[in-house]
Design an enzyme around this catalytic site. Sequence first.
Site, PDB file in Angstrom:
ATOM      1  N   TRP A 142     -10.614   3.471  -4.332  1.00  0.00           N
ATOM      2  CA  TRP A 142     -10.334   3.709  -2.434  1.00  0.00           C
ATOM      3  C   TRP A 142      -8.540   3.834  -1.981  1.00  0.00           C
ATOM      4  CZ3 TRP A 142     -14.226  -0.302  -3.507  1.00  0.00           C
ATOM      5  CH2 TRP A 142     -13.574  -1.174  -3.463  1.00  0.00           C
ATOM      6  N   TYR A 165     -14.696  -9.469   1.116  1.00  0.00           N
ATOM      7  CA  TYR A 165     -15.114  -8.925   2.793  1.00  0.00           C
ATOM      8  C   TYR A 165     -16.233  -9.110   2.818  1.00  0.00           C
ATOM      9  CZ  TYR A 165     -10.033  -8.068   3.845  1.00  0.00           C
ATOM     10  OH  TYR A 165      -9.195  -7.779   3.754  1.00  0.00           O
ATOM     11  N   HIS A 191       1.147  -1.275  -0.409  1.00  0.00           N
ATOM     12  CA  HIS A 191      -0.406   0.205   0.231  1.00  0.00           C
ATOM     13  C   HIS A 191       0.995   1.557   0.927  1.00  0.00           C
ATOM     14  CE1 HIS A 191      -2.930  -3.212   1.515  1.00  0.00           C
ATOM     15  NE2 HIS A 191      -3.931  -1.812   0.810  1.00  0.00           N
ATOM     16  N   GLU A 216      -7.469  -4.622  -5.323  1.00  0.00           N
ATOM     17  CA  GLU A 216      -8.555  -4.203  -5.317  1.00  0.00           C
ATOM     18  C   GLU A 216      -8.521  -2.780  -6.404  1.00  0.00           C
ATOM     19  OE1 GLU A 216      -8.662  -2.879  -1.450  1.00  0.00           O
ATOM     20  OE2 GLU A 216      -8.918  -5.818  -0.560  1.00  0.00           O
ATOM     21  N   GLU A 263      -7.901 -11.626  -0.059  1.00  0.00           N
ATOM     22  CA  GLU A 263      -8.572 -11.388   0.768  1.00  0.00           C
ATOM     23  C   GLU A 263      -9.307 -11.691   1.430  1.00  0.00           C
ATOM     24  OE1 GLU A 263      -7.157  -6.747   2.266  1.00  0.00           O
ATOM     25  OE2 GLU A 263      -5.546  -7.012   0.788  1.00  0.00           O
TER      26      GLU A 263
HETATM   27  C1  BMA Z   1      -5.867  -2.419   5.287  1.00  0.00           C
HETATM   28  C2  BMA Z   1      -5.644  -2.213   6.856  1.00  0.00           C
HETATM   29  C3  BMA Z   1      -5.597  -1.763   7.707  1.00  0.00           C
HETATM   30  C4  BMA Z   1      -3.809  -1.707   7.238  1.00  0.00           C
HETATM   31  C5  BMA Z   1      -3.292  -1.829   5.224  1.00  0.00           C
HETATM   32  C6  BMA Z   1      -1.843  -1.816   4.938  1.00  0.00           C
HETATM   33  O1  BMA Z   1      -7.099  -3.030   4.633  1.00  0.00           O
HETATM   34  O2  BMA Z   1      -5.329  -3.402   7.993  1.00  0.00           O
HETATM   35  O3  BMA Z   1      -4.844  -0.828   8.914  1.00  0.00           O
HETATM   36  O4  BMA Z   1      -2.779  -0.612   7.312  1.00  0.00           O
HETATM   37  O5  BMA Z   1      -5.087  -2.172   5.419  1.00  0.00           O
HETATM   38  O6  BMA Z   1      -1.427  -3.392   5.755  1.00  0.00           O
END
Ligand code: BMA
Length: 360
Positions: free
Chosen positions: A191, A257, A123, A186, A289
């Site tokens: 987002w 999710y 990320h 994603e 995920e």
């Molecule tokens: C997201 C959350 C955040 C995290 C990010 C990267 O879905 O779990 O808290 O920083 O993933 O792992």
Amino acid sequence: MKNLLLILLCCSGLIAQAAKPEPSDPKATPEAVKLYQKMLKLESKGMMFGHQDAFAYGTTWYAQEGRSDVKDVCGDHPAIIGWELGHLELGGAYSLDSVYFDNIRKGVNYANKIGAINTISWHFRNLLTGGTAWDVSSNKTVASILPGGEKHQQYLEYLDKLVSFMLSLKTDEGKYIPILFRPFHEHTGSWFWWGKNLCTVDEYKALWRFTVNYLRNQKNIHHLLFSYSTDRFATADEYLERYPGDDLIDLLGFDLYDNGPDYQTTLSNCARIVTQIATQKGKIAAVTEAGDPTGKKTEWWTKAILENLRQFNLSYVLVWRNSFTKTKDVPFGPYKGSPSEQDFVKFYNDPKTLFLKDIQ
Ligand code: BMA
């Protein structure tokens, strides 16, 4: 006649041998090739269980080698171990989830040594705005980091940090550890700065192509298998709309999710589509995920996950992290005292699920 039969048998044997699936990178390391073939083969045996940051921390502990919340609950580790590199690009010592990059390096080595499979997400920050990966205030970020863009040079600097890290993932004997790498995920949602409304189809594909080519051809990295991982989708066309190409991608996945009443039907519909496409292409299929954001569904493992995925030949399902700090997220994996702890043990005991001991 007998001889003809013999020749035919030999030929079909040779063809079967020649047809062994190969990863998208023609120069993939022997370890990456082996991992790819192993994962494809395991799909018919069962579905592996994965957990993000499984070896990094749990709900009550941090950085204890050999421990995972999953093992605390069922006596075995996950088969797939997720790691996250966010903030590596900033050059600091630890990730956005407060895991030291040194510990990630050690954890990847440990996981590989005991026979688990490592997957890494990233990320990374928005280079144009200076914001986080979730900063979607500009729809120019992807364009700006591609060749010719105003932030391209800075993107190369980010990638070079990634390169150093990936090249530091070695066994004790000095061999590169194969990794399932899952960037730009994603993207069917909006987002992240690389999401659907933030860049065009061509820009998204170009981002993949540039990045993979840079890593492979400029930096000589060949121990990565690349994972394409959407969010929810309804049709194969939608799934493949931004697919960058068979020559880049090894694993077809999606993140989903349990966010609404249609979760179970959507999950099985997405799994059906992805496994069909993956079979046609000869690639790995996975739920990259998942998680119950309420953390309260007592039979989530057997009812939501297992019963909806049982019929498919998926490589794995990975649930997101068990945060040890209080964030807005619940722990997505099992842990001692969780409302679904007993159900997870049933899930573990089901012949369909594969944990670390099952894949040795
Ligand atoms: C997201 C959350 C955040 C995290 C990010 C990267 O879905 O779990 O808290 O920083 O993933 O792992």
